[in-house]
Scaffold this motif. Structure first.
Motif, PDB file in Angstrom:
ATOM      1  N   MET A   6       0.934  -1.405  -0.203  1.00  0.00           N
ATOM      2  CA  MET A   6       0.196   0.081  -0.110  1.00  0.00           C
ATOM      3  C   MET A   6       1.274   0.691   0.381  1.00  0.00           C
ATOM      4  N   ASP A   7       1.052   1.988  -0.954  1.00  0.00           N
ATOM      5  CA  ASP A   7       1.794   3.505  -1.015  1.00  0.00           C
ATOM      6  C   ASP A   7       0.520   4.646  -0.687  1.00  0.00           C
ATOM      7  N   PRO A   8       1.185   5.014   0.240  1.00  0.00           N
ATOM      8  CA  PRO A   8       0.432   6.617   0.782  1.00  0.00           C
ATOM      9  C   PRO A   8       0.088   7.683   0.521  1.00  0.00           C
ATOM     10  N   ASN A   9       1.341   7.758  -0.461  1.00  0.00           N
ATOM     11  CA  ASN A   9       1.480   8.894  -1.484  1.00  0.00           C
ATOM     12  C   ASN A   9       0.238   8.628  -2.819  1.00  0.00           C
ATOM     13  N   VAL A  10      -0.583   8.253  -2.601  1.00  0.00           N
ATOM     14  CA  VAL A  10      -1.979   8.483  -3.262  1.00  0.00           C
ATOM     15  C   VAL A  10      -2.624   9.493  -2.583  1.00  0.00           C
ATOM     16  N   LEU A  11      -2.696   9.074  -1.418  1.00  0.00           N
ATOM     17  CA  LEU A  11      -4.091  10.583  -0.405  1.00  0.00           C
ATOM     18  C   LEU A  11      -2.905  11.788  -1.607  1.00  0.00           C
ATOM     19  N   HIS A  12      -1.567  12.096  -1.775  1.00  0.00           N
ATOM     20  CA  HIS A  12      -0.903  13.312  -2.205  1.00  0.00           C
ATOM     21  C   HIS A  12      -1.922  14.042  -3.299  1.00  0.00           C
ATOM     22  N   ASN A  13      -2.390  12.868  -3.991  1.00  0.00           N
ATOM     23  CA  ASN A  13      -2.582  13.507  -5.231  1.00  0.00           C
ATOM     24  C   ASN A  13      -4.735  13.567  -5.292  1.00  0.00           C
ATOM     25  N   ILE A  14      -5.224  14.228  -3.420  1.00  0.00           N
ATOM     26  CA  ILE A  14      -6.612  14.132  -2.685  1.00  0.00           C
ATOM     27  C   ILE A  14      -6.146  15.723  -2.752  1.00  0.00           C
ATOM     28  N   GLY A  15      -7.001  16.727  -3.153  1.00  0.00           N
ATOM     29  CA  GLY A  15      -7.014  18.427  -2.940  1.00  0.00           C
ATOM     30  C   GLY A  15      -7.312  18.422  -1.655  1.00  0.00           C
ATOM     31  N   TYR A  16      -6.816  20.154  -1.225  1.00  0.00           N
ATOM     32  CA  TYR A  16      -6.642  19.798  -0.236  1.00  0.00           C
ATOM     33  C   TYR A  16      -6.727  21.131  -0.044  1.00  0.00           C
ATOM     34  N   GLY A  17      -7.795  22.663   0.630  1.00  0.00           N
ATOM     35  CA  GLY A  17      -6.777  23.937   1.065  1.00  0.00           C
ATOM     36  C   GLY A  17      -6.375  24.316   2.296  1.00  0.00           C
ATOM     37  N   MET A  18      -6.011  24.968   2.480  1.00  0.00           N
ATOM     38  CA  MET A  18      -5.867  26.002   3.918  1.00  0.00           C
ATOM     39  C   MET A  18      -6.234  27.055   4.710  1.00  0.00           C
ATOM     40  N   TYR A  19      -7.265  26.719   5.905  1.00  0.00           N
ATOM     41  CA  TYR A  19      -8.102  27.672   6.149  1.00  0.00           C
ATOM     42  C   TYR A  19      -7.576  27.605   7.650  1.00  0.00           C
ATOM     43  N   ILE A  20      -8.442  28.526   8.564  1.00  0.00           N
ATOM     44  CA  ILE A  20      -8.105  28.574   9.681  1.00  0.00           C
ATOM     45  C   ILE A  20      -9.616  28.612  10.231  1.00  0.00           C
ATOM     46  N   VAL A  21     -10.017  26.795  11.112  1.00  0.00           N
ATOM     47  CA  VAL A  21     -11.380  27.158  11.859  1.00  0.00           C
ATOM     48  C   VAL A  21     -11.423  27.908  13.440  1.00  0.00           C
ATOM     49  N   SER A  22     -12.029  28.146  13.242  1.00  0.00           N
ATOM     50  CA  SER A  22     -12.408  29.168  14.418  1.00  0.00           C
ATOM     51  C   SER A  22     -13.184  28.533  15.365  1.00  0.00           C
ATOM     52  N   SER A  23     -13.808  28.915  16.939  1.00  0.00           N
ATOM     53  CA  SER A  23     -14.860  28.339  17.568  1.00  0.00           C
ATOM     54  C   SER A  23     -14.900  29.761  18.847  1.00  0.00           C
ATOM     55  N   ASN A  24     -15.842  29.219  19.690  1.00  0.00           N
ATOM     56  CA  ASN A  24     -15.123  29.552  21.150  1.00  0.00           C
ATOM     57  C   ASN A  24     -15.538  28.868  22.058  1.00  0.00           C
ATOM     58  N   LYS A  25     -15.901  29.150  23.790  1.00  0.00           N
ATOM     59  CA  LYS A  25     -16.206  28.723  24.772  1.00  0.00           C
ATOM     60  C   LYS A  25     -16.682  29.317  25.992  1.00  0.00           C
ATOM     61  N   GLY A  26     -17.416  30.396  25.685  1.00  0.00           N
ATOM     62  CA  GLY A  26     -18.198  31.040  26.364  1.00  0.00           C
ATOM     63  C   GLY A  26     -17.340  32.543  26.115  1.00  0.00           C
ATOM     64  N   ASP A  27     -16.566  32.997  26.509  1.00  0.00           N
ATOM     65  CA  ASP A  27     -15.509  34.269  26.176  1.00  0.00           C
ATOM     66  C   ASP A  27     -14.784  34.074  26.285  1.00  0.00           C
ATOM     67  N   LEU A  28     -14.063  32.589  25.490  1.00  0.00           N
ATOM     68  CA  LEU A  28     -12.885  32.225  25.229  1.00  0.00           C
ATOM     69  C   LEU A  28     -12.909  31.775  24.091  1.00  0.00           C
ATOM     70  N   LEU A  29     -11.968  31.922  22.486  1.00  0.00           N
ATOM     71  CA  LEU A  29     -11.732  32.052  21.675  1.00  0.00           C
ATOM     72  C   LEU A  29      -9.917  31.287  21.104  1.00  0.00           C
ATOM     73  N   ASN A  30     -10.557  29.914  20.755  1.00  0.00           N
ATOM     74  CA  ASN A  30      -9.219  29.640  20.010  1.00  0.00           C
ATOM     75  C   ASN A  30      -9.493  28.991  18.276  1.00  0.00           C
ATOM     76  N   GLY A  31      -9.089  29.493  17.707  1.00  0.00           N
ATOM     77  CA  GLY A  31      -8.508  28.939  16.228  1.00  0.00           C
ATOM     78  C   GLY A  31      -7.494  27.894  15.879  1.00  0.00           C
ATOM     79  N   GLN A  32      -7.456  27.463  14.465  1.00  0.00           N
ATOM     80  CA  GLN A  32      -6.646  26.487  14.128  1.00  0.00           C
ATOM     81  C   GLN A  32      -6.451  26.312  12.798  1.00  0.00           C
TER      82      GLN A  32
END
Length: 230
Positions: A1-27
């Motif tokens: 099994m060759d994991p390099n095939v996964l490089h042919n799947i398209g992806y983007g780059m995003y920041i996903v953010s959320s909150n817990k009450g007044d606390l904020l975080n993103g990644q």
């Protein structure tokens, strides 16, 4: 099994953010995709160890900022290799809070959307959150950063908590770069032939000639945190 095939799947780059009450975080996230159009639903894959995961489960909301191709590596590193448990990622970052309390990163973003979680699926190390879009806005025109562009042109690296992280890939890159310098924190590779345009280091600059004040363009590690292979 060759994991390099996964490089042919398209992806983007995003920041996903959320909150817990007044606390904020993103990644940084690369696994974001639309599921349906009526209503508009999207899905994201988030590692269970990440603070953002905890916040999404708490608020049942998340936002997605689609990053521009020109986004600096240092900005990517701030949200991709720093922990919200240690520092406030939103400090000195341009953002807004929506009516729901969910934060949205505006800096280096082409557009954003917010979604309300309507279902979630346990995927082992990750959770797949399914959300119905509740808000969205175009901020700027330009090309979105793809995962391939991030790696091939920006020469960015992948956090171990990312769904696309491959240990074998990191080992192979280290093996192939014996004459270059590798960050021991995030595995970023400094190539003298390429330099670091974001950090003002011109192509052809030897690692030894880089100012001691220079830091890793991805995670901010000091020059002393780099090692030479071979």
């Amino acid at each position: 099994m060759d994991p390099n095939v996964l490089h042919n799947i398209g992806y983007g780059m995003y920041i996903v953010s959320s909150n817990k009450g007044d606390l904020l975080n993103g990644q940084i996230a690369n696994t974001v995709f639309q599921i349906t159009s009526e209503p508009v639903t999207v899905a994201i894959s988030i590692n269970k160890k990440n603070l953002t995961h905890e916040y999404i489960e708490s608020s049942k909301r998340f936002s997605i900022s689609i990053l521009a191709q020109e986004t600096p590596l240092s900005f990517m590193g701030k949200f991709g290799f720093k922990s919200g448990r240690v520092e406030d990622k939103f400090k000195d970052t341009k953002f807004i809070k929506l009516g729901s309390g969910c934060p949205v990163v505006l800096e280096n973003a082409l557009c954003y959307l917010e979604a309300k979680v309507i279902n979630q699926f346990d995927c082992g190390t990750h959770t797949l959150f399914l959300g119905e879009m509740t808000d969205s806005k175009i901020l700027n025109t330009g090309k979105p950063m793809t995962y391939d562009y991030y790696h091939q042109v920006k020469r960015g690296t992948t956090p171990e908590t990312a769904p696309t992280f491959l240990k074998a890939e990191v080992a192979a890159e280290k093996k192939q770069t014996s004459q270059k310098y590798i960050c021991t924190v995030c595995n970023y590779v400094y190539d003298p032939e390429i330099g670091d345009s974001d950090g003002g280091i011109q192509p052809g600059t030897r690692f030894e000639d880089i100012p001691d004040s220079w830091v890793c363009p991805v995670c901010g590690a000091k020059k002393t945190e780099f090692i030479k292979e071979g």
